[in-house]
Design a protein around this motif. Structure first.
Motif, short mmCIF file in Angstrom:
data_model
loop_
_atom_site.label_atom_id
_atom_site.label_comp_id
_atom_site.label_asym_id
_atom_site.label_seq_id
_atom_site.Cartn_x
_atom_site.Cartn_y
_atom_site.Cartn_z
N HIS A 31 0.84 -1.20 0.00
CA HIS A 31 0.00 0.00 0.00
C HIS A 31 0.87 1.25 0.00
CE1 HIS A 31 -3.20 -2.81 1.01
NE2 HIS A 31 -2.43 -3.26 1.99
N PHE A 32 0.43 2.28 -0.75
CA PHE A 32 1.23 3.48 -0.93
C PHE A 32 0.41 4.72 -0.58
CE2 PHE A 32 2.90 0.19 -3.58
CZ PHE A 32 4.27 0.38 -3.61
N CYS A 33 0.99 5.58 0.26
CA CYS A 33 0.40 6.89 0.58
C CYS A 33 1.37 7.95 0.05
CB CYS A 33 0.20 7.05 2.08
SG CYS A 33 -0.92 5.83 2.82
N LEU A 34 0.98 8.59 -1.04
CA LEU A 34 1.86 9.53 -1.75
C LEU A 34 1.50 10.98 -1.41
CD1 LEU A 34 1.62 7.79 -5.26
CD2 LEU A 34 3.28 7.35 -3.42
N PRO A 35 2.42 11.90 -1.68
CA PRO A 35 2.11 13.33 -1.43
C PRO A 35 0.87 13.75 -2.21
CG PRO A 35 4.44 13.03 -1.87
CD PRO A 35 3.79 11.72 -2.18
N TRP A 86 3.72 2.20 2.74
CA TRP A 86 4.77 3.20 2.55
C TRP A 86 4.13 4.59 2.56
CZ3 TRP A 86 8.24 3.47 -2.50
CH2 TRP A 86 9.15 4.53 -2.36
N LEU A 87 4.49 5.41 3.58
CA LEU A 87 4.05 6.80 3.65
C LEU A 87 5.19 7.67 3.15
CD1 LEU A 87 1.96 5.42 5.57
CD2 LEU A 87 2.01 7.51 6.94
N LEU A 88 4.92 8.42 2.07
CA LEU A 88 5.96 9.24 1.44
C LEU A 88 5.59 10.71 1.53
CD1 LEU A 88 8.50 9.53 -0.37
CD2 LEU A 88 7.00 9.18 -2.35
N CYS A 136 12.39 15.00 1.54
CA CYS A 136 11.62 13.79 1.25
C CYS A 136 11.79 12.83 2.43
CB CYS A 136 12.13 13.14 -0.04
SG CYS A 136 11.16 11.72 -0.57
N ASN A 137 10.67 12.36 2.95
CA ASN A 137 10.69 11.48 4.12
C ASN A 137 9.83 10.25 3.87
OD1 ASN A 137 12.10 13.37 6.12
ND2 ASN A 137 10.39 14.61 5.42
N SER A 138 10.41 9.08 4.08
CA SER A 138 9.69 7.82 3.88
C SER A 138 9.53 7.08 5.20
CB SER A 138 10.45 6.92 2.90
OG SER A 138 10.36 7.41 1.58
N LEU A 139 8.33 6.56 5.42
CA LEU A 139 8.04 5.68 6.55
C LEU A 139 7.46 4.39 6.00
CD1 LEU A 139 6.16 8.19 8.92
CD2 LEU A 139 8.58 7.57 9.04
N LEU A 179 -3.99 6.87 4.55
CA LEU A 179 -3.94 5.60 5.28
C LEU A 179 -5.31 5.24 5.84
CD1 LEU A 179 -2.36 3.23 6.33
CD2 LEU A 179 -1.62 4.63 8.29
N SER A 180 -6.02 6.26 6.31
CA SER A 180 -7.38 6.04 6.82
C SER A 180 -8.30 5.53 5.72
CB SER A 180 -7.94 7.33 7.42
OG SER A 180 -9.24 7.15 7.93
#
Length: 477
Positions: free
Chosen positions: A369-373, A432-434, A442-445, A416-417
């Motif tokens: 799963h991807f959470c992009l800007p 992946w939260l970007l 740029c910050n990745s979690l 994410l919600s």
């Protein structure tokens, strides 16, 4: 400060002194034994015994002192009051009423809004609904309370956490930095402990929320058995640009109201109730490069009005920053086969065939799963293209942008919600939260789900709208 809190602080000090005394006593005992063996000229087996004991002590101490995993217990997203809703037609009508804007400016804002990816249900704070918008300190304070207090109350309620159980508080907001700070305002409102470690992040842009999680992770490495709360928002009341420079007018069109509250913990019992475990975090930036530094820059225009200038090379700089981030991230989470193919493609392009395309590692093999800007459709699709993501992987960002708009750093948590509300996250899945922000940063979690997540559609911020968005679509609006 309650009696219970004072007792907890005293017990922590006593436990720390007791632990240090035990460690010192063991070392003195081993040193004494070794000295005795030397004086008595005992055989090598005795010296080996003390060496083995020292090795065991060192390994045990290292194991005990190794930082505990960071768990994401839960999070909450703000659903602004219905009176803050701003349909696109209403926004354009209000813009027409602003005396300082000419026809070209209004047309420009209408075009930006049309291509922004926003739907009809996004929100702006009350101060922006005035004609002309109000930008006073008083209005900004009201907006901060309207955004931060309800979302934190909801988080504490759903996690059954008391304000006194919060050991670390981090509040991030880029454009509004009052005195006392926003973190102090929250501490005062919720009557938190006198020893709570509070921090305030400003000027960090849309990446601040992911950055704050990384910051909390590093802080909790030195504080075992602790909880940290992150409050992420952007106060728009003071960010309205009242001029006519088109490079500064874009943010007036795209930013919307939102906030998120996140509870992370390294407590031993957090694993039983937490949703996710942090796999890794990666931070990169290009502030050392003038092109990156000035790509999104707060400054005054020729008439003395303050705004944020977005320069034309923003997407290019964002791409360069993203590449450096995912290169580091790839080394941490990708299988060796993907890394070898990537390295081989670089060597082939450099020494054999200049026309060869650099291989893009398949992050979908390790991340589900991807959470992009959610800064805009062009950026979402550009990042998706660069990572070879499909519509399903970009869906959370596109739908969040449509339903809630660009909420700066808190948008990742709305995404994410949304994924949770669709009940797509399964135990063992990685998310992946970007986050990307001015600087440029740029910050990745990367999180791993550690328990089944169900029922979020009925209680979360998407409760009244998740069914409006069929899979791979952006709704009926």
């Amino acid at each position: 400060m309650t009696k219970t809190t004072n007792n907890k602080i005293l017990l922590n000090h006593i436990f720390s002194l007791f632990t240090q005394s035990i460690n010192l006593s063991i070392l003195l005992l081993l040193f004494s034994l070794e000295s005795l063996f030397i004086l008595q000229k005992w055989g090598p087996i005795y010296h080996s015994l003390t060496s083995l004991s020292l090795l065991i002590f060192t390994i045990t101490k290292h194991h005990i002192s190794t930082p505990s995993p960071l768990y994401l217990v839960d999070f909450s997203c703000l659903k602004p009051p219905s009176f803050c809703r701003v349909p696109l037609s209403t926004y354009i009508e209000h813009v027409h009423m602003l005396d300082f804007l000419d026809g070209d400016s209004v047309s420009f804002m209408a075009r930006v809004l049309k291509h922004s990816g926003h739907g009809e249900q996004t929100y702006l704070p009350p101060a922006i609904h005035h004609i002309p918008p109000k930008s006073s300190h008083h209005e900004a304070m009201n907006e901060a309370r309207l955004a931060l207090f309800p979302v934190l109350e909801d988080l504490l309620s759903k996690t059954h956490t008391s304000p006194e159980e919060i050991d670390v508080l981090i509040v991030n907001c880029s454009g509004f930095c009052p005195a006392p700070s926003l973190s102090s305002i929250v501490v005062n409102k919720f009557n938190m402990r006198e020893d709570v470690k509070s921090f305030n992040l400003s000027g960090m842009g849309c990446s601040a929320s992911a950055l704050a999680v990384d910051m909390a992770h590093n802080i909790l490495k030195n504080f075992k058995n602790s909880n940290a709360v992150i409050l992420s928002t952007e106060i728009l009341s003071t960010g309205w640009y009242p001029g006519r420079d088109q490079s500064m007018m874009v943010l007036n069109c795209v930013f919307r109201m939102g906030a998120a509250a996140i509870l992370v913990s390294n407590k031993r019992d957090a694993k039983r109730r937490a949703k996710y475990r942090l796999v890794c975090s990666v931070r990169t930036q290009r502030a050392f490069d003038d092109k990156g530094y000035y790509s999104a820059f707060r400054e005054e225009d020729s008439e003395g009005f303050t705004g944020v200038t977005l320069r034309r090379d923003l997407l290019q700089v964002a791409g360069e920053t993203l590449r450096s981030n995912i290169t580091i991230l790839g080394r941490k989470i990708l299988p060796y086969s993907e890394m070898i193919m990537y390295a081989f493609s670089i060597l082939k392009k450099k020494y054999l065939d200049k026309s060869t395309e650099i291989y893009v590692p398949n992050f979908k093999s390790v991340v589900q799963h991807f959470c992009l800007p959610a800064s805009g459709k062009p950026l979402i699709r550009e990042i998706g293209k660069g990572l070879k993501l499909g519509e399903r992987e970009m869906e959370a960002a596109l739908v969040t942008l449509h339903r809630f708009g660009n909420q700066s750093s808190s948008s990742l948590w709305y995404e994410l919600s949304y994924i949770e509300a669709k009940e797509r996250v399964k135990k063992g899945d990685r998310v992946w939260l970007l986050g990307m922000g001015s600087g440029i940063k740029c910050n990745s979690l990367v999180w791993e789900c550690i328990r089944p997540i169900v029922g979020e559609a009925q209680r979360g911020v998407w409760a009244d709208s998740v069914d409006d968005y069929p899979s791979l679509g952006v709704g009926r609006n």
